[in-house]
Design an enzyme around this catalytic site. Structure first.
Site, short mmCIF file in Angstrom:
data_model
loop_
_atom_site.label_atom_id
_atom_site.label_comp_id
_atom_site.label_asym_id
_atom_site.label_seq_id
_atom_site.Cartn_x
_atom_site.Cartn_y
_atom_site.Cartn_z
N ARG A 157 44.28 48.36 -28.21
CA ARG A 157 43.84 47.16 -27.46
C ARG A 157 43.20 46.19 -28.46
NH1 ARG A 157 40.98 47.77 -21.90
NH2 ARG A 157 41.99 45.74 -21.67
N ARG A 167 38.02 52.79 -20.46
CA ARG A 167 37.94 51.36 -20.73
C ARG A 167 36.47 50.96 -20.76
NH1 ARG A 167 34.93 50.90 -17.06
NH2 ARG A 167 35.06 48.67 -17.25
N GLY A 168 36.24 49.71 -21.15
CA GLY A 168 34.87 49.28 -21.40
C GLY A 168 34.65 49.38 -22.90
N ALA A 169 34.18 48.28 -23.50
CA ALA A 169 34.15 48.22 -24.97
C ALA A 169 33.44 49.42 -25.61
CB ALA A 169 33.54 46.89 -25.40
N GLN A 199 38.39 46.96 -11.30
CA GLN A 199 37.32 47.80 -11.85
C GLN A 199 36.02 47.65 -11.06
OE1 GLN A 199 39.29 45.78 -13.66
NE2 GLN A 199 39.92 46.74 -15.57
N ASN A 221 34.81 38.64 -22.33
CA ASN A 221 34.62 39.71 -21.36
C ASN A 221 35.79 39.63 -20.38
OD1 ASN A 221 33.03 41.92 -20.26
ND2 ASN A 221 32.50 40.56 -18.57
N LYS A 222 35.85 40.55 -19.47
CA LYS A 222 36.95 40.64 -18.49
C LYS A 222 37.31 39.27 -17.92
CE LYS A 222 38.86 43.50 -17.62
NZ LYS A 222 40.19 43.74 -18.29
N ASP A 242 33.06 42.35 -24.28
CA ASP A 242 34.02 43.06 -25.12
C ASP A 242 33.93 42.63 -26.58
OD1 ASP A 242 35.25 43.17 -22.24
OD2 ASP A 242 36.10 44.82 -23.40
#
Lengths: 353, 353
Positions: free
Chosen positions: B96, B53-55, B202, B253-254, B243
């Site tokens: 996603r 995960r993580g763009a 995370q 973002n998150k 993201d």
């Protein structure tokens, strides 16, 4: 009391042989377990471990716990009861530092012990009577808070709350949730967004459970979703409880409350506190003097039954924060709504001490 | 690369028989487990389940995943490889919706497939080469972000970050954490406060782990403690990853990032975003057009091995939120710091597409 009442804390039996029965809130919502406390130490542990929590409920539990402590040396004479009661209240004061209802209730127990008593047994009976009064008064205060607060809820509103200020946080019915319960019982349609409230998830475990069992629409969110829910227009007001309110209205409540108040202001939403007069500590001028409990890092790192952070990581885990009075649209008490919030309006509504 | 590098995603072997190896991030920090993906479906599942995960890391993993997909019909001729690659990139796009690096990387793979190729095997080799380029470029972009951002960190500062924008969110070294790593490597003393980042933690599981293994001082907090940490003066700046960034600088973002940005503004703290140019989606004018992924309610109610909310409770679980450009002090890219943040300054730093 309605059929929906929760027996958060109650005394079973008489003063000489009875005991305190409480719902073990650490087991909710998956298990409904009652805990019988027959010794002072069990009450101290229950408060310390948040088996019973919420400022008013802590006060009531501590008052009953003081009765258990008061008879620990028997009741041969009044002096023995007074001595044991004094030791018990001193001990219970060390269980948790922030909620002022604890100290307020124990002060009342100390005062009741100091009255003239015929003998040890009647001293114990008087102590149980005082604990029962604190219990009953709390129930009445919660109902009155509900009545005063319900008028603030417009039909169709979304209401965000943080932590649990419901029946489980009081003798019955709650503070912040009392407002919601009362509005809903009056037929006002509403929808609650419950912050889960890390680390101990009182919102997810307790608030969502209380609302669901009453049939009130509730959506559970993580704490960090509150801003998004506000931005999307899903909520029109915020109501929370309190653990201690200073003379100027600065309010200590569960960690995260201050952040929610700032987010409410950023979105132009009113932020209300609901609390009985027993939660006010007018001996301290403002929130800076409220002691903030620091709790075990393992609540954060091992909260869900397994380790979710690196071994040995440094953790900051304050249990409460202080919301400045200027962020609070009003404080809903059993005597009416304090609005705007400042030392003068507090005195006007609650009286000058 | 330093000794501290993390092999978040890497290709093992050649184009015709190699495979993608990645760290299964759902197992950190208590277990360090690598996952070998030899089929396209395994890569899709790894992205969907946040094993990677993580763009930027999603972009790199998807590029390698496309190579696996491209050879699924063999490599007898270029047409078969192109056909399989087309199906693979189409499929991976469904894993996603929010991180734009996914689509950016897959567009590059599609373009590489469309080039002239001698035969199927050389087409596959070209596809692996393109995936490796995306990987290598990401490493270089992260290092450059670190260099540009480190200048913003004053000695002794506390820095708050949310979610994980570290080596685990990229091919290596990170975006927001790259700034922290680079400043620390230059000898700048600093202290990081890591939001745990519910529901999937995370921050607790990954950011705290990355910082600890590099010896950087870090304190873990629950998301709802950020306001208190700011009020106490423990942090002087906020840095997060991204993201997807719209043409005007609005940043997805998150979930929780938008709230942190509002809290930073309320406390007068600068809020920075760190992201490579591949995270910008300049085809969309502003954040309103960014699709926000909604995820499984069980992430909130059953996140860590046990149920922590009432059965069947309604849950709102958006994975991301959008922080408006006006709350962002600057965006740290590999090409320099965009400051103030608007469509014009973005074009000036990144070029006009």
């Amino acid at each position: 009391m309605t059929n929906d009442s929760i027996a958060t804390v109650r005394w079973v039996g008489d003063a000489l042989s009875g005991f305190l029965r409480l719902i073990d809130q650490t087991r909710l919502p998956t298990e409904s377990v009652e805990l019988d406390c027959r010794e002072l130490s069990a009450v101290w542990e229950a408060i310390r471990s948040l088996r019973v929590r919420g400022a008013p409920a802590i006060g009531v539990a501590a008052a009953y716990g003081a009765v258990l402590g008061a008879r620990s040396e028997g009741w041969l004479d009044v002096a023995a009861v007074r001595r044991a009661l004094g030791a018990a209240t001193e001990y219970l004061r060390t269980s948790r530092p922030t909620a002022v209802n604890l100290f307020w209730a124990l002060d009342r127990m100390d005062a009741a012990a100091a009255e003239a008593h015929r003998d040890g047994a009647s001293a114990l009976e008087r102590l149980l009577e005082e604990a029962r009064r604190i219990d009953e008064e709390d129930r009445a205060m919660c109902r009155a808070i509900g009545r005063h607060g319900a008028a603030l809820v417009a039909p169709g509103q979304g209401i965000l709350t943080h932590c649990n200020a419901g029946g489980l946080a009081t003798a019955d019915y709650g503070t912040a949730l009392a407002v919601i319960f009362a509005a809903f019982e009056q037929g006002t349609p509403l929808h609650v967004f419950a912050d889960e409230t890390r680390p101990l998830l009182q919102g997810a475990r307790l608030t969502a459970w209380e609302l669901k069992r009453r049939g009130i629409p509730v959506t559970l969110i993580c704490d960090n979703m509150a801003a998004q829910v506000m931005k999307e227009g899903k909520v029109q007001m915020v109501i929370v409880g309190a653990d201690r309110i200073a003379a100027n209205g600065d309010t200590a409540n569960k960690i995260g409350t201050y952040g929610v108040a700032l987010l409410a202001r950023a979105h132009g939403l009113p932020f209300y506190v609901a609390a009985p007069s027993s939660t006010f500590d007018r001996a301290i001028p403002d929130g800076a003097a409220i002691p903030i409990e620091q709790r075990d890092p393992r609540e954060v790192t091992h909260g869900f039954g397994r380790q979710t952070a690196p071994e040995g990581v440094d953790v900051y885990n304050p249990a409460f924060d202080v919301t400045p009075a200027e962020l609070i649209a009003g404080i809903i008490t059993e005597k009416g709504v304090i609005r705007p919030v400042n030392a003068q309006t507090i005195s006007e509504v609650l009286g000058s001490r």
